[in-house]
Write a protein that holds these residues in place. Structure first.
Motif, PDB file in Angstrom:
ATOM      1  N   VAL A  81       0.854  -1.178   0.000  1.00 30.76           N
ATOM      2  CA  VAL A  81       0.000   0.000   0.000  1.00 30.76           C
ATOM      3  C   VAL A  81       0.895   1.234   0.000  1.00 30.76           C
ATOM      4  CG1 VAL A  81      -1.798   1.254   1.256  1.00 30.76           C
ATOM      5  CG2 VAL A  81      -1.775  -1.255   1.291  1.00 30.76           C
ATOM      6  N   LEU A  82       0.672   2.099  -1.005  1.00 30.46           N
ATOM      7  CA  LEU A  82       1.471   3.309  -1.160  1.00 30.46           C
ATOM      8  C   LEU A  82       0.563   4.490  -1.472  1.00 30.46           C
ATOM      9  CD1 LEU A  82       4.133   1.917  -3.652  1.00 30.46           C
ATOM     10  CD2 LEU A  82       4.498   2.317  -1.224  1.00 30.46           C
ATOM     11  N   HIS A  83       1.077   5.677  -1.255  1.00 31.79           N
ATOM     12  CA  HIS A  83       0.364   6.864  -1.718  1.00 31.79           C
ATOM     13  C   HIS A  83       0.483   6.923  -3.229  1.00 31.79           C
ATOM     14  CE1 HIS A  83      -0.704   8.680   2.091  1.00 31.79           C
ATOM     15  NE2 HIS A  83       0.460   8.218   2.542  1.00 31.79           N
ATOM     16  N   ALA A  84      -0.619   7.224  -3.882  1.00 28.93           N
ATOM     17  CA  ALA A  84      -0.598   7.321  -5.337  1.00 28.93           C
ATOM     18  C   ALA A  84       0.335   8.450  -5.764  1.00 28.93           C
ATOM     19  CB  ALA A  84      -2.009   7.586  -5.850  1.00 28.93           C
ATOM     20  N   PRO A  85       1.000   8.274  -6.897  1.00 26.28           N
ATOM     21  CA  PRO A  85       1.872   9.347  -7.394  1.00 26.28           C
ATOM     22  C   PRO A  85       1.070  10.622  -7.642  1.00 26.28           C
ATOM     23  CG  PRO A  85       2.214   7.316  -8.627  1.00 26.28           C
ATOM     24  CD  PRO A  85       1.034   7.089  -7.745  1.00 26.28           C
ATOM     25  N   ASP A  86       1.750  11.741  -7.581  1.00 25.91           N
ATOM     26  CA  ASP A  86       1.092  13.035  -7.754  1.00 25.91           C
ATOM     27  C   ASP A  86       0.480  13.231  -9.133  1.00 25.91           C
ATOM     28  OD1 ASP A  86       1.692  13.740  -5.156  1.00 25.91           O
ATOM     29  OD2 ASP A  86       3.560  14.760  -5.698  1.00 25.91           O
ATOM     30  N   VAL A  87       0.793  12.375 -10.068  1.00 27.66           N
ATOM     31  CA  VAL A  87       0.222  12.515 -11.402  1.00 27.66           C
ATOM     32  C   VAL A  87      -1.239  12.082 -11.453  1.00 27.66           C
ATOM     33  CG1 VAL A  87       2.447  12.276 -12.553  1.00 27.66           C
ATOM     34  CG2 VAL A  87       1.055  10.245 -12.142  1.00 27.66           C
ATOM     35  N   TYR A  88      -1.739  11.487 -10.357  1.00 33.74           N
ATOM     36  CA  TYR A  88      -3.128  11.058 -10.313  1.00 33.74           C
ATOM     37  C   TYR A  88      -3.941  11.994  -9.434  1.00 33.74           C
ATOM     38  CZ  TYR A  88      -1.297   6.815 -12.345  1.00 33.74           C
ATOM     39  OH  TYR A  88      -0.685   5.931 -13.165  1.00 33.74           O
ATOM     40  N   ASP A  89      -5.164  12.270  -9.871  1.00 30.85           N
ATOM     41  CA  ASP A  89      -6.073  13.106  -9.106  1.00 30.85           C
ATOM     42  C   ASP A  89      -7.430  12.436  -9.153  1.00 30.85           C
ATOM     43  OD1 ASP A  89      -7.010  15.252  -7.635  1.00 30.85           O
ATOM     44  OD2 ASP A  89      -7.481  16.426  -9.417  1.00 30.85           O
ATOM     45  N   PRO A  90      -8.077  12.022  -8.090  1.00 26.73           N
ATOM     46  CA  PRO A  90      -7.643  12.366  -6.742  1.00 26.73           C
ATOM     47  C   PRO A  90      -6.516  11.455  -6.272  1.00 26.73           C
ATOM     48  CG  PRO A  90      -9.643  11.081  -6.619  1.00 26.73           C
ATOM     49  CD  PRO A  90      -9.342  11.288  -8.093  1.00 26.73           C
ATOM     50  N   SER A  91      -5.711  12.007  -5.429  1.00 29.84           N
ATOM     51  CA  SER A  91      -4.615  11.223  -4.860  1.00 29.84           C
ATOM     52  C   SER A  91      -5.178  10.321  -3.779  1.00 29.84           C
ATOM     53  CB  SER A  91      -3.548  12.150  -4.298  1.00 29.84           C
ATOM     54  OG  SER A  91      -4.101  12.935  -3.263  1.00 29.84           O
ATOM     55  N   GLY A  92      -4.333   9.636  -3.113  1.00 27.96           N
ATOM     56  CA  GLY A  92      -4.768   8.716  -2.055  1.00 27.96           C
ATOM     57  C   GLY A  92      -3.899   7.485  -2.082  1.00 27.96           C
ATOM     58  N   LEU A  93      -4.417   6.446  -1.508  1.00 28.33           N
ATOM     59  CA  LEU A  93      -3.647   5.201  -1.441  1.00 28.33           C
ATOM     60  C   LEU A  93      -3.901   4.336  -2.670  1.00 28.33           C
ATOM     61  CD1 LEU A  93      -4.147   4.251   2.314  1.00 28.33           C
ATOM     62  CD2 LEU A  93      -2.183   5.381   1.247  1.00 28.33           C
ATOM     63  N   THR A  94      -2.890   3.570  -3.017  1.00 24.45           N
ATOM     64  CA  THR A  94      -2.998   2.594  -4.087  1.00 24.45           C
ATOM     65  C   THR A  94      -2.270   1.327  -3.652  1.00 24.45           C
ATOM     66  OG1 THR A  94      -2.717   2.241  -6.468  1.00 24.45           O
ATOM     67  CG2 THR A  94      -0.920   3.363  -5.311  1.00 24.45           C
ATOM     68  N   LEU A  95      -2.479   0.275  -4.364  1.00 24.74           N
ATOM     69  CA  LEU A  95      -1.843  -0.998  -4.038  1.00 24.74           C
ATOM     70  C   LEU A  95      -0.992  -1.436  -5.222  1.00 24.74           C
ATOM     71  CD1 LEU A  95      -1.795  -3.359  -1.891  1.00 24.74           C
ATOM     72  CD2 LEU A  95      -3.421  -4.495  -3.386  1.00 24.74           C
ATOM     73  N   ILE A  96       0.295  -1.602  -4.985  1.00 25.09           N
ATOM     74  CA  ILE A  96       1.216  -2.101  -5.996  1.00 25.09           C
ATOM     75  C   ILE A  96       1.345  -3.605  -5.789  1.00 25.09           C
ATOM     76  CG2 ILE A  96       3.567  -2.017  -6.905  1.00 25.09           C
ATOM     77  CD1 ILE A  96       2.143   0.628  -7.272  1.00 25.09           C
ATOM     78  N   ILE A  97       0.970  -4.396  -6.794  1.00 21.78           N
ATOM     79  CA  ILE A  97       1.087  -5.843  -6.679  1.00 21.78           C
ATOM     80  C   ILE A  97       2.560  -6.222  -6.820  1.00 21.78           C
ATOM     81  CG2 ILE A  97       0.429  -8.089  -7.641  1.00 21.78           C
ATOM     82  CD1 ILE A  97      -1.881  -6.462  -6.336  1.00 21.78           C
ATOM     83  N   ASP A  98       3.087  -6.842  -5.773  1.00 22.27           N
ATOM     84  CA  ASP A  98       4.489  -7.253  -5.741  1.00 22.27           C
ATOM     85  C   ASP A  98       4.660  -8.666  -6.274  1.00 22.27           C
ATOM     86  OD1 ASP A  98       7.298  -7.075  -4.901  1.00 22.27           O
ATOM     87  OD2 ASP A  98       6.697  -8.527  -3.377  1.00 22.27           O
ATOM     88  N   ASP A  99       3.735  -9.545  -5.930  1.00 18.87           N
ATOM     89  CA  ASP A  99       3.859 -10.941  -6.338  1.00 18.87           C
ATOM     90  C   ASP A  99       2.492 -11.588  -6.220  1.00 18.87           C
ATOM     91  OD1 ASP A  99       4.969 -13.347  -7.136  1.00 18.87           O
ATOM     92  OD2 ASP A  99       6.077 -13.709  -5.293  1.00 18.87           O
ATOM     93  N   PHE A 100       2.268 -12.600  -7.033  1.00 29.63           N
ATOM     94  CA  PHE A 100       1.076 -13.430  -6.893  1.00 29.63           C
ATOM     95  C   PHE A 100       1.386 -14.786  -7.488  1.00 29.63           C
ATOM     96  CE2 PHE A 100       0.624 -11.798 -11.132  1.00 29.63           C
ATOM     97  CZ  PHE A 100       0.046 -12.833 -11.852  1.00 29.63           C
ATOM     98  N   CYS A 101       0.615 -15.755  -7.075  1.00 36.21           N
ATOM     99  CA  CYS A 101       0.823 -17.110  -7.566  1.00 36.21           C
ATOM    100  C   CYS A 101      -0.487 -17.863  -7.410  1.00 36.21           C
ATOM    101  CB  CYS A 101       1.931 -17.781  -6.757  1.00 36.21           C
ATOM    102  SG  CYS A 101       2.455 -19.355  -7.434  1.00 36.21           S
ATOM    103  N   VAL A 102      -0.843 -18.647  -8.420  1.00 31.51           N
ATOM    104  CA  VAL A 102      -2.024 -19.497  -8.346  1.00 31.51           C
ATOM    105  C   VAL A 102      -1.641 -20.911  -8.756  1.00 31.51           C
ATOM    106  CG1 VAL A 102      -3.707 -17.660  -8.711  1.00 31.51           C
ATOM    107  CG2 VAL A 102      -2.755 -18.852 -10.676  1.00 31.51           C
ATOM    108  N   ILE A 103      -2.360 -21.834  -8.203  1.00 29.31           N
ATOM    109  CA  ILE A 103      -2.119 -23.239  -8.503  1.00 29.31           C
ATOM    110  C   ILE A 103      -2.529 -23.501  -9.948  1.00 29.31           C
ATOM    111  CG2 ILE A 103      -4.372 -24.110  -7.775  1.00 29.31           C
ATOM    112  CD1 ILE A 103      -2.790 -26.301  -6.229  1.00 29.31           C
ATOM    113  N   ASP A 104      -1.983 -24.515 -10.580  1.00 30.88           N
ATOM    114  CA  ASP A 104      -2.341 -24.784 -11.976  1.00 30.88           C
ATOM    115  C   ASP A 104      -3.780 -25.272 -12.088  1.00 30.88           C
ATOM    116  OD1 ASP A 104      -2.505 -27.690 -11.825  1.00 30.88           O
ATOM    117  OD2 ASP A 104      -0.334 -27.716 -11.788  1.00 30.88           O
TER     118      ASP A 104
END
Length: 110
Positions: A81-104
């Motif tokens: 969870v990070l603050h959205a970059p200033d290039v977005y309006d409205p600003s606020g929190l965003t979620l950067i996906i770091d990793d994911f994995c699903v079973i086959d």
């Protein structure tokens, strides 16, 4: 609900780390076959990933969710969870996906 078709999504806990690492290990093996140089497994990769995942569980700015069906892990997702970059309006929190994995898909028949 005791329905066997229900997929439960919940916050990860320390006991989830081992099955998360197992899923990641399978993913890395598959990736390494496709790109043996770029995705070459590091020595003790699983051991290092256990340590990393346990550290992430203690960080308040990370969201780690698992999906289970019949108590079997189907997958996980890790986001920061990070603050959205200033290039977005409205600003606020965003979620950067770091990793994911699903079973086959074949294993989803559990």
């Amino acid at each position: 609900i005791m329905d066997g078709n229900v997929i439960k999504v919940q916050s990860a806990i320390a006991e989830d780390v081992e099955p998360m690492v197992q899923l990641s290990s399978i993913k890395r093996q598959s990736y390494e076959k496709a790109q043996p140089i770029f995705w070459h497994r590091a020595k003790d990769a699983d051991k290092h990933q256990v340590t990393w995942f346990l550290q992430l569980l203690t960080k308040p700015d990370y969201l780690i969710l698992t999906a289970r069906k019949n108590n079997n892990m189907l997958g996980f997702i890790i986001g920061q969870v990070l603050h959205a970059p200033d290039v977005y309006d409205p600003s606020g929190l965003t979620l950067i996906i770091d990793d994911f994995c699903v079973i086959d898909n074949e294993a989803l028949m559990i």
